[in-house]
Scaffold this motif. Structure first.
Motif, PDB file in Angstrom:
ATOM      1  N   VAL A 116       0.834  -1.204   0.000  1.00  0.00           N
ATOM      2  CA  VAL A 116       0.000   0.000   0.000  1.00  0.00           C
ATOM      3  C   VAL A 116       0.867   1.252   0.000  1.00  0.00           C
ATOM      4  O   VAL A 116       0.577   2.251  -0.680  1.00  0.00           O
ATOM      5  N   ALA A 117       1.959   1.242   0.745  1.00  0.00           N
ATOM      6  CA  ALA A 117       2.864   2.389   0.768  1.00  0.00           C
ATOM      7  C   ALA A 117       3.467   2.629  -0.613  1.00  0.00           C
ATOM      8  O   ALA A 117       3.616   3.768  -1.060  1.00  0.00           O
ATOM      9  N   GLU A 118       3.813   1.546  -1.312  1.00  0.00           N
ATOM     10  CA  GLU A 118       4.354   1.705  -2.670  1.00  0.00           C
ATOM     11  C   GLU A 118       3.299   2.268  -3.611  1.00  0.00           C
ATOM     12  O   GLU A 118       3.594   3.107  -4.474  1.00  0.00           O
ATOM     13  N   MET A 119       2.058   1.832  -3.425  1.00  0.00           N
ATOM     14  CA  MET A 119       0.989   2.333  -4.286  1.00  0.00           C
ATOM     15  C   MET A 119       0.829   3.848  -4.126  1.00  0.00           C
ATOM     16  O   MET A 119       0.560   4.566  -5.088  1.00  0.00           O
ATOM     17  N   GLU A 120       1.003   4.331  -2.885  1.00  0.00           N
ATOM     18  CA  GLU A 120       0.944   5.767  -2.666  1.00  0.00           C
ATOM     19  C   GLU A 120       2.036   6.486  -3.461  1.00  0.00           C
ATOM     20  O   GLU A 120       1.807   7.554  -4.032  1.00  0.00           O
ATOM     21  N   GLU A 121       3.224   5.907  -3.503  1.00  0.00           N
ATOM     22  CA  GLU A 121       4.326   6.499  -4.268  1.00  0.00           C
ATOM     23  C   GLU A 121       4.033   6.486  -5.764  1.00  0.00           C
ATOM     24  O   GLU A 121       4.459   7.372  -6.505  1.00  0.00           O
ATOM     25  N   GLU A 122       3.302   5.478  -6.208  1.00  0.00           N
ATOM     26  CA  GLU A 122       2.976   5.363  -7.630  1.00  0.00           C
ATOM     27  C   GLU A 122       2.102   6.521  -8.108  1.00  0.00           C
ATOM     28  O   GLU A 122       2.072   6.831  -9.292  1.00  0.00           O
ATOM     29  N   LYS A 123       1.411   7.162  -7.172  1.00  0.00           N
ATOM     30  CA  LYS A 123       0.520   8.261  -7.565  1.00  0.00           C
ATOM     31  C   LYS A 123       1.284   9.458  -8.118  1.00  0.00           C
ATOM     32  O   LYS A 123       0.685  10.332  -8.742  1.00  0.00           O
ATOM     33  N   GLU A 124       2.572   9.516  -7.887  1.00  0.00           N
ATOM     34  CA  GLU A 124       3.364  10.622  -8.433  1.00  0.00           C
ATOM     35  C   GLU A 124       3.639  10.473  -9.927  1.00  0.00           C
ATOM     36  O   GLU A 124       4.296  11.315 -10.528  1.00  0.00           O
ATOM     37  N   SER A 125       3.125   9.405 -10.517  1.00  0.00           N
ATOM     38  CA  SER A 125       3.386   9.179 -11.946  1.00  0.00           C
ATOM     39  C   SER A 125       2.757  10.243 -12.832  1.00  0.00           C
ATOM     40  O   SER A 125       3.118  10.377 -14.005  1.00  0.00           O
ATOM     41  N   THR A 126       1.806  11.000 -12.300  1.00  0.00           N
ATOM     42  CA  THR A 126       1.173  12.047 -13.112  1.00  0.00           C
ATOM     43  C   THR A 126       1.877  13.397 -12.990  1.00  0.00           C
ATOM     44  O   THR A 126       1.436  14.377 -13.602  1.00  0.00           O
ATOM     45  N   THR A 127       2.956  13.474 -12.210  1.00  0.00           N
ATOM     46  CA  THR A 127       3.696  14.728 -12.047  1.00  0.00           C
ATOM     47  C   THR A 127       4.745  14.866 -13.150  1.00  0.00           C
ATOM     48  O   THR A 127       5.537  13.945 -13.378  1.00  0.00           O
ATOM     49  N   ALA A 128       4.736  16.007 -13.832  1.00  0.00           N
ATOM     50  CA  ALA A 128       5.731  16.275 -14.880  1.00  0.00           C
ATOM     51  C   ALA A 128       6.894  17.050 -14.266  1.00  0.00           C
ATOM     52  O   ALA A 128       6.691  18.010 -13.520  1.00  0.00           O
ATOM     53  N   LYS A 129       8.108  16.625 -14.571  1.00  0.00           N
ATOM     54  CA  LYS A 129       9.303  17.265 -14.028  1.00  0.00           C
ATOM     55  C   LYS A 129      10.197  17.730 -15.176  1.00  0.00           C
ATOM     56  O   LYS A 129      10.204  17.146 -16.251  1.00  0.00           O
ATOM     57  N   ASN A 130      10.969  18.788 -14.874  1.00  0.00           N
ATOM     58  CA  ASN A 130      11.961  19.303 -15.834  1.00  0.00           C
ATOM     59  C   ASN A 130      11.321  19.599 -17.193  1.00  0.00           C
ATOM     60  O   ASN A 130      11.766  19.106 -18.228  1.00  0.00           O
ATOM     61  N   ILE A 131      10.284  20.418 -17.166  1.00  0.00           N
ATOM     62  CA  ILE A 131       9.553  20.739 -18.396  1.00  0.00           C
ATOM     63  C   ILE A 131      10.326  21.786 -19.194  1.00  0.00           C
ATOM     64  O   ILE A 131      10.695  22.829 -18.669  1.00  0.00           O
ATOM     65  N   ASN A 132      10.545  21.506 -20.460  1.00  0.00           N
ATOM     66  CA  ASN A 132      11.151  22.460 -21.389  1.00  0.00           C
ATOM     67  C   ASN A 132      10.152  22.717 -22.511  1.00  0.00           C
ATOM     68  O   ASN A 132       9.586  21.770 -23.077  1.00  0.00           O
ATOM     69  N   ALA A 133       9.935  23.986 -22.830  1.00  0.00           N
ATOM     70  CA  ALA A 133       8.959  24.343 -23.861  1.00  0.00           C
ATOM     71  C   ALA A 133       9.470  25.499 -24.682  1.00  0.00           C
ATOM     72  O   ALA A 133      10.045  26.451 -24.147  1.00  0.00           O
ATOM     73  N   PHE A 134       9.284  25.433 -25.998  1.00  0.00           N
ATOM     74  CA  PHE A 134       9.604  26.576 -26.857  1.00  0.00           C
ATOM     75  C   PHE A 134       8.514  26.718 -27.911  1.00  0.00           C
ATOM     76  O   PHE A 134       7.889  25.733 -28.316  1.00  0.00           O
ATOM     77  N   LEU A 135       8.272  27.947 -28.298  1.00  0.00           N
ATOM     78  CA  LEU A 135       7.160  28.277 -29.183  1.00  0.00           C
ATOM     79  C   LEU A 135       7.625  28.352 -30.635  1.00  0.00           C
ATOM     80  O   LEU A 135       8.682  28.914 -30.928  1.00  0.00           O
ATOM     81  N   VAL A 136       6.818  27.788 -31.524  1.00  0.00           N
ATOM     82  CA  VAL A 136       7.148  27.761 -32.956  1.00  0.00           C
ATOM     83  C   VAL A 136       5.961  28.318 -33.737  1.00  0.00           C
ATOM     84  O   VAL A 136       4.811  27.968 -33.471  1.00  0.00           O
TER      85      VAL A 136
END
Length: 385
Positions: A116-136
């Motif tokens: 169950v504790a691991e399942m709680e950690e799995e919920k972070e799978s929807t977090t985006a990290k180190n986002i890079n974006a440029f406009l074209v």
């Protein structure tokens, strides 16, 4: 589901686990606190392989990124816009899969709590990290300023937003209509979490609870914008010229070269010395796309005006499709000025007549004297004979 801290989890396991499990946990806590920290272990140089971890759960879900313009996405021709784009993470966990995994020497209840504790950690799978974006830009009419192009966001949890800011320039000849800008983004997200076992002590790791697998995702988000429809009025024909010391009529033809109507249009010229005009505005009426209207202005030039081509400022005031009063760009009207033909004044004519009469009198007197002299000579000749 409420997240259970690892330390409290240990305490519950110690109360409920059988003696063998209890001994293992005590050894684990005293020899290596492998389950005593909730960090991502990103600073570890050694990553435990599958032989040192177990995988209780797999989650189904990842970040889902969307983007839109903050404020009004309708822009104008010739505009330099400070474009603000909002990105939002709408990722959701669609479900979990319990894997058929068991650690030796741990009771079912204790292992379930670890799962169950691991399942709680799995919920972070929807977090985006180190986002890079440029406009074209997808069109030659719209340019993205290079200095503001690359934007980054450290982290964006699901349900949260971040604001990006770009500077774009819109060409003055851009056709009205709908356009798309493109926002390629790349980011990392947690693809899987595995629970570390007591075996990680053999790797020299004493502060590892979980190992995390990250993946990099790249996608292109579409940003719809539109270019406002409005008339564009131009001077397409000029007829007439100016003359020193005279009033002349100048005709100026204005044409609407764009796709929307200019309602109740009124033309105005701005006259400066040595030119003048009693009436500087002329009503033109509605000017539809592709249509033209001609305004007639009577312009006077002073006698001492310099002979050259004069640039007269002109503009059109009109009502746009939204019912708002608008003005055209400054429209330059170039009109040549000619010199006045030289005429003899009445006083000059009188002077010339006096001179001619005087000359006639002088010539006439001279003729008379000459004739008298000839007569005198003839008379003397006759007396001598």
């Amino acid at each position: 589901m409420t997240r259970v801290p690892i330390k409290k989890l240990r305490q519950k396991i110690m109360k409920r686990a059988p003696l063998v499990a209890l001994i293992l946990l005590i050894v684990s806590m005293t020899a290596f606190p492998a389950l005593g920290n909730d960090d991502d272990d990103e600073t570890n140089f050694i990553i435990p392989d599958y032989g040192y971890t177990v995988d209780y759960y797999r989650s189904y879900g990842e970040p889902v990124m969307q983007a839109s313009v903050t404020g009004n996405p309708e822009l104008s021709r010739g505009e330099t816009a400070d474009l603000q784009i909002k990105i939002v993470n709408k990722g959701v966990i669609e479900g979990f899969q319990r894997l058929n995994v068991n650690q030796a020497g741990i009771s079912d209840s204790a292992e379930e709590m670890l799962a169950v504790a691991e399942m709680e950690e799995e919920k972070e799978s929807t977090t985006a990290k180190n986002i890079n974006a440029f406009l074209v830009s997808g069109t030659e009419y719209i340019e993205v300023e290079a200095a503001s192009n690359m934007q980054d966001v450290e982290e964006l949890e699901t349900g949260h937003t971040a604001n990006l800011r770009y500077t774009i320039r819109i060409d003055s000849d851009t056709p009205a209509g709908n356009y798309e800008l493109f926002l390629p983004v790349s980011y990392d997200y947690q693809a899987n979490v595995r629970t570390a076992t007591g075996e990680v002590i053999n790797l020299g790791l004493t502060d590892t609870d979980y190992t995390r697998e990250y993946k990099t995702k790249e996608e292109t988000l579409r940003i719809p914008i539109s270019i406002k429809s409005k008339p564009k009025l131009e001077v397409t024909e000029i007829s007439g010229n100016l003359k020193q010391g005279e009033n002349r009529v100048i005709e100026i033809t204005y044409t609407n070269t764009r796709e929307s109507i200019a309602q109740d249009a009124m033309a105005r010229i701005i006259i400066m010395s040595p030119l003048s005009a009693e009436k500087s505005t002329v009503r033109l009426g509605d000017i539809g796309p592709g249509e033209n209207r001609t305004a007639r202005f009577e312009i006077a030039a002073s006698k001492d005006a310099t002979v050259k081509s004069y640039g007269i400022d002109s503009e059109i005031k009109y009502v746009d499709e939204d019912g708002e009063t608008s003005f055209s760009d400054n429209l330059k009207v170039h009109v040549p000025l000619e010199a006045t033909e030289k005429k003899i004044s009445p006083a000059g004519i009188a002077t010339i007549l006096i001179i001619l009469i005087a000359l006639y009198q002088i010539v006439n007197i001279h003729r008379k004297r000459k004739k008298n002299n000839e007569n005198d000579e003839n008379a003397s000749g006759d007396e001598n004979e």
